[in-house]
Design an enzyme around this catalytic site. Sequence first.
Site, PDB file in Angstrom:
ATOM      1  CG  PHE A 171       2.856   6.674   0.730  1.00 56.74           C
ATOM      2  CD1 PHE A 171       3.923   6.317  -0.092  1.00 56.74           C
ATOM      3  CD2 PHE A 171       3.127   7.060   2.010  1.00 56.74           C
ATOM      4  CE1 PHE A 171       5.223   6.337   0.381  1.00 56.74           C
ATOM      5  CE2 PHE A 171       4.427   7.074   2.493  1.00 56.74           C
ATOM      6  CZ  PHE A 171       5.466   6.718   1.680  1.00 56.74           C
ATOM      7  CD1 TRP A 224      -3.053   1.310   0.835  1.00 58.43           C
ATOM      8  CD2 TRP A 224      -1.518   2.450   1.971  1.00 58.43           C
ATOM      9  NE1 TRP A 224      -3.570   2.548   1.107  1.00 58.43           N
ATOM     10  CE2 TRP A 224      -2.652   3.278   1.804  1.00 58.43           C
ATOM     11  CE3 TRP A 224      -0.431   2.976   2.674  1.00 58.43           C
ATOM     12  CZ2 TRP A 224      -2.729   4.580   2.304  1.00 58.43           C
ATOM     13  CZ3 TRP A 224      -0.489   4.275   3.159  1.00 58.43           C
ATOM     14  CH2 TRP A 224      -1.630   5.058   2.973  1.00 58.43           C
ATOM     15  CG  HIS A 225       3.210   2.465   3.327  1.00 59.40           C
ATOM     16  ND1 HIS A 225       2.538   1.488   4.009  1.00 59.40           N
ATOM     17  CD2 HIS A 225       3.097   3.590   4.073  1.00 59.40           C
ATOM     18  CE1 HIS A 225       2.055   2.005   5.132  1.00 59.40           C
ATOM     19  NE2 HIS A 225       2.365   3.268   5.190  1.00 59.40           N
ATOM     20  N   GLY A 226       3.813   1.782  -1.290  1.00 60.70           N
ATOM     21  CA  GLY A 226       4.491   2.164  -2.526  1.00 60.70           C
ATOM     22  C   GLY A 226       4.963   0.970  -3.319  1.00 60.70           C
TER      23      GLY A 226
END
Lengths: 465, 274
Positions: A465, A319-321
């Site tokens: 993000f 999800w963060h990258g």
Amino acid sequence: MLFSSTVFLFLFLPIVGLVYYLLPNGGGKDLRLRNVWLLVSSLFFYAWGEPTFVLMMLASIVWNYVFGLIVSGRKALLAVSIVGNVLFIGAYKYLNFLTANIREYLPCAVGVIPQTSILLPIGISFFTFQAMSYVVDVYRGMPAQRNPLTLALYISLFPQLVAGPIVRYSTVARQLAVRCSTVGSVSAGLIRFVIGFNKKMLLANPLSEAADYAFAQADPSGALAWLGALCYTLQIYFDFSGYSDMAIGLGKMFGFDFMENFNYPYIARSFSEFWRRWHISLGSWFRDYVYFPLGGSHVQSNLVQLRNLFVVWLLTGVWHGANWTFILWGLIYGVLISFEKISGLSRRLEESRSVVYQLLVLLVVILAWVIFRVPSMTYAVHYIGGMFRFGASFMDQKAIFWWREMSVALCAGVLFALPVYKRLEQGSARVVRLNVLPFVQVILFLVSVSSLVMENHNPFIYFSF
Amino acid sequence: MKRLLAGPNVLVAAILGALVLVGAVVCGYRTMQAVRLMYSNKLDPALGYRSNIEMICNRNFIAHDMFIELGGAWARLMGRSCVNKTVLLPNGIQTYLDATLPPSDVLDRHARSVARFRDSLEEEGVPYFFVLAPYKMDDQEKMLPAVANHNVIWSARHFVRRLNEDGVDVLHLRDVLAQNEDEVLKYFYKTDHHWNGDAIMMAARMIDKKIVQKLRIKNEDFDPWDEANWRRNVLQDWFWGSLGRRTGHWFSGTDDLIYYEPRFETQIHRRARN
């Protein structure tokens, strides 16, 4: 548009606020005009950065609105809706990463698969997750939102649009229809906004200078590497929690109550506790929409629970990258939290108040932030190795300079990362709490504005993000 | 009203609101100004409306100087020596954190161009010498933090060396101004990269001396460089250079402004050939 910009602070916010409160609201029960105004303002806010991405967000809104109307109790439609959302976020956020890796590890695909170069729409992870939570909540029995403008407002509401907190539809569904603002709530919101703004401008931004410098070095000395890691640890906290404070404050100013997103994470006594204090809205989203549906911890074998935890933490990292470093970062927490949960250690540790383990947790959190911050796994290994390379070259002139330069900011950062201000507020006399501390925030607000005027470096980390 | 202000949060919010509204009026005005300037093509269209509006709002913000002062004072309080791309050295001199000149191959090319120009003038019988303006940093480079990125000193010395190798007569004002490094500080503003009135006077005298020597002009009875022919004026704490304006005087201090007034009649003649 950045919250920490003169255009937002002194143009967008006053205009939106003034018009909002001039519009009739039928005693808090007929908010149609105010909602439309907030929606138009939110779309303008989003379009300020990159106008074309508004169309993409509108497409997401239409998709989820339609599925919201028909999904109730229908699993297949829920699956289609989720797949659509995942493909949407995947195309914009992960396709570049995917094609780059395929081309790197499968040389035969180089001629077949082109390297994509798709721009990342700001805040895509936040508003897509909000939209998904809406469809899932409706599937689970919550009434669907029939008014497309109201749903559009929920997804695009500017205070939390680009960097959270991730607001659940169930939290704000009623507030979208009925809400009232009092002078007290607007004041409290404004002060909360200013506290966040001050965190960002006076702590996160100065600390970012040393962090950026250290992480830009090909071979930083041990002392510089440690300073970079410490500064980044504090920077990301004040940056993100500052943004959340601003979002919560703005929400209050317009009559919304958003959930808290941070609760002094660096005083956590275990990794599990850390994630109950850090980015609470994301952690609880994964808990409620991924972990529990998979069975959570109420499963018959430890192996299934491990699988559930692995899925959640893999997704948290992703999800963060789109980078292996984020995946590794997520999996590290997955392993540590799995260990704590399966062994029952986390509860025992939290009860025993073990300082040694608490320090160990903090150390691992700092090292994990290094992995989160660096561009590649190779550099992560090199950087962390440098932190533990003690010897004559541990301290160099660059490190001495930055340690001296950051000394006050670091001390202030450590102090305010602990619940000192909160205890000061609670422990101080009423007269101090109500008369002195808010005025201190006003003075600090002026200092923060001076940083804006100086045109200092000013991006929010979580915008990526 | 009394009830309204009973909660200090409300009073504080009212103050904040008032501040924001004042800022709003100014930013609104600046935005209109930005749009007008863009329509009249006085701003860079490549930046686009949004960047231009943000730039104009920041640069012309209400009480801009007061906020710079506040920012500088805060930086002092926080123990910072680097603020807004400048650094304050232990001796009170302020300079840019990063100052880079072109690489050596470009400087070599420039030096060769200067030599060719000198050759062409000499073919016409016109004497030539090159004046290198003084630069502030030199031995003080040792005081620069390790994170600074300066190559001005190195570049200037390299350029002079190349000119000398090509036989160009160079008046290197930095060397002329100060034989020892402690002395040089009096010729530069602390808060600016420019030389001050004393340096200008000294440089003018040196350049004139060189011209007289090159053109073999006979000295007349009147010596314009006699100290008695000038009145030196000093305005105490009057000047704030471009470096100081980035950080405020609480951070960088202020400079005295020095200027000279001639005590004789001045007249400038320009006579073009033909």
